[in-house]
Design an enzyme around this catalytic site. Sequence first.
Site, PDB file in Angstrom:
ATOM      1  N   GLY A 160     -18.864  26.247  60.884  1.00  0.00           N
ATOM      2  CA  GLY A 160     -18.522  26.980  62.096  1.00  0.00           C
ATOM      3  C   GLY A 160     -17.516  28.072  61.774  1.00  0.00           C
ATOM      4  N   ARG A 161     -16.743  28.493  62.797  1.00  0.00           N
ATOM      5  CA  ARG A 161     -15.768  29.565  62.583  1.00  0.00           C
ATOM      6  C   ARG A 161     -14.809  29.249  61.442  1.00  0.00           C
ATOM      7  NH1 ARG A 161     -15.526  29.249  68.333  1.00  0.00           N
ATOM      8  NH2 ARG A 161     -16.110  31.162  69.437  1.00  0.00           N
ATOM      9  N   ILE A 162     -14.242  28.043  61.472  1.00  0.00           N
ATOM     10  CA  ILE A 162     -13.236  27.686  60.474  1.00  0.00           C
ATOM     11  C   ILE A 162     -13.879  27.508  59.111  1.00  0.00           C
ATOM     12  CG2 ILE A 162     -11.564  25.909  59.801  1.00  0.00           C
ATOM     13  CD1 ILE A 162     -11.038  25.495  62.828  1.00  0.00           C
ATOM     14  N   ARG A 183     -25.621  21.542  60.367  1.00  0.00           N
ATOM     15  CA  ARG A 183     -26.848  21.205  61.093  1.00  0.00           C
ATOM     16  C   ARG A 183     -27.821  22.369  61.134  1.00  0.00           C
ATOM     17  NH1 ARG A 183     -24.558  18.714  66.630  1.00  0.00           N
ATOM     18  NH2 ARG A 183     -23.215  20.537  66.368  1.00  0.00           N
ATOM     19  N   ALA A 239     -10.032  18.763  59.324  1.00  0.00           N
ATOM     20  CA  ALA A 239     -10.845  18.614  60.536  1.00  0.00           C
ATOM     21  C   ALA A 239     -10.189  17.612  61.485  1.00  0.00           C
ATOM     22  CB  ALA A 239     -12.262  18.190  60.161  1.00  0.00           C
ATOM     23  N   ARG A 240     -10.702  16.413  61.515  1.00  0.00           N
ATOM     24  CA  ARG A 240     -10.116  15.305  62.255  1.00  0.00           C
ATOM     25  C   ARG A 240     -10.075  14.106  61.324  1.00  0.00           C
ATOM     26  NH1 ARG A 240      -7.997  18.237  65.162  1.00  0.00           N
ATOM     27  NH2 ARG A 240      -8.223  18.517  67.417  1.00  0.00           N
ATOM     28  N   GLU A 269      -3.646   8.828  63.051  1.00  0.00           N
ATOM     29  CA  GLU A 269      -2.511   9.734  63.199  1.00  0.00           C
ATOM     30  C   GLU A 269      -1.676   9.401  64.441  1.00  0.00           C
ATOM     31  OE1 GLU A 269      -2.253  14.562  63.792  1.00  0.00           O
ATOM     32  OE2 GLU A 269      -3.792  13.763  62.470  1.00  0.00           O
ATOM     33  N   HIS A 287      -0.139  17.594  59.863  1.00  0.00           N
ATOM     34  CA  HIS A 287      -0.999  18.309  60.811  1.00  0.00           C
ATOM     35  C   HIS A 287      -0.421  19.702  61.108  1.00  0.00           C
ATOM     36  CE1 HIS A 287      -4.284  17.443  63.970  1.00  0.00           C
ATOM     37  NE2 HIS A 287      -4.211  18.756  63.753  1.00  0.00           N
ATOM     38  N   GLY A 289      -2.074  22.561  60.647  1.00  0.00           N
ATOM     39  CA  GLY A 289      -3.161  23.529  60.722  1.00  0.00           C
ATOM     40  C   GLY A 289      -2.883  24.789  61.502  1.00  0.00           C
TER      41      GLY A 289
END
Length: 320
Positions: A160-162, A183, A239-240, A269, A287, A289
């Site tokens: 995606g964008r990131i 995907r 990401a997560r 987290e 975290h 980011g």
Amino acid sequence: MTRKTPRVLIARPMPPAVMARAETLFDVENRDNNAPMSGSEMRSALALYDGIMPTLGDRFTADIFAEFGRPRCKMLANFGVGYNHIDVAAARDHGVTVSNTPGAVTDATADIAMTLLLMSARRTAEGERLVRSGNWAGWHPTQMLGLHVSGKTVGIIGMGRIGQAIAQRCHFGFGMQVLYANRSHKEVDFPARQVSLTDLAEHSDIVVVAVPGGAETRHMIGSTFFNTMQDHAHFINIARGDVVDEAALIDALQAGRIGGAGLDVYEFEPEVPQALTRLDNVTLLPHLGTAALEVRTAMGMLALDNLQAFFDGETPPNAV
């Protein structure tokens, strides 16, 4: 008849410019607490406010909405691009619109990915600890040899964008070959080859995870993936946390099955297992980011744009 000013709860202390603008738009209450909202706080907020600006950790689950038919709150303007802490379907069922803040976070998050990539590959956190300990004996030709990243192959999971911003930095900044698992196919302005997750694990010198969180991606990276990676390869997650089976990652690092890891997010987290903190072959960040004043301000402004549009009777620009 004059429209009543919407009453809005902002769930965390925000940069000054965000608060100043919010106070010109709404009847604002600022929750002066950086801990996630409790269940009772979220239920009360749904009943007392017209809109809420929640963020990571404020878990608006189906259970939170369950005791309402249509709560007073009609808008959750999430502060952040990730919104897997909000049950969007449950919100919709109860007449609540949800939005997020994409775009503002892209470059800052990609920069942290590159920070972790370099820190892990070149063992910089380990080296910094050595200097601070007072035990550094001086330079020598085989001191703390790491992985030279220029010209290597990076595998991006989630384009995606990131993911694309990370891939651009890797290709144009370091001459890296880019593989990606996604995907759908992505058209980009640099060479990048779409491969399966297994092929990506097998052929990448560095793997970077940049997929959204949520049920579809939970534990998508586990022991099978780590066992397929090359033993010198480094694993980066911005990401997560729950995208990765943390126990499997710890096992791979302890056994030396991969070269190292760089993490900005964690499965539970803010809890970080001692098994991770004790390892020298993993770089750990809290975290960070989007942790830049300009970025957090831009995120807040996007959230306010979404709230303003909603209360003006328009579709929020970043509705999800």
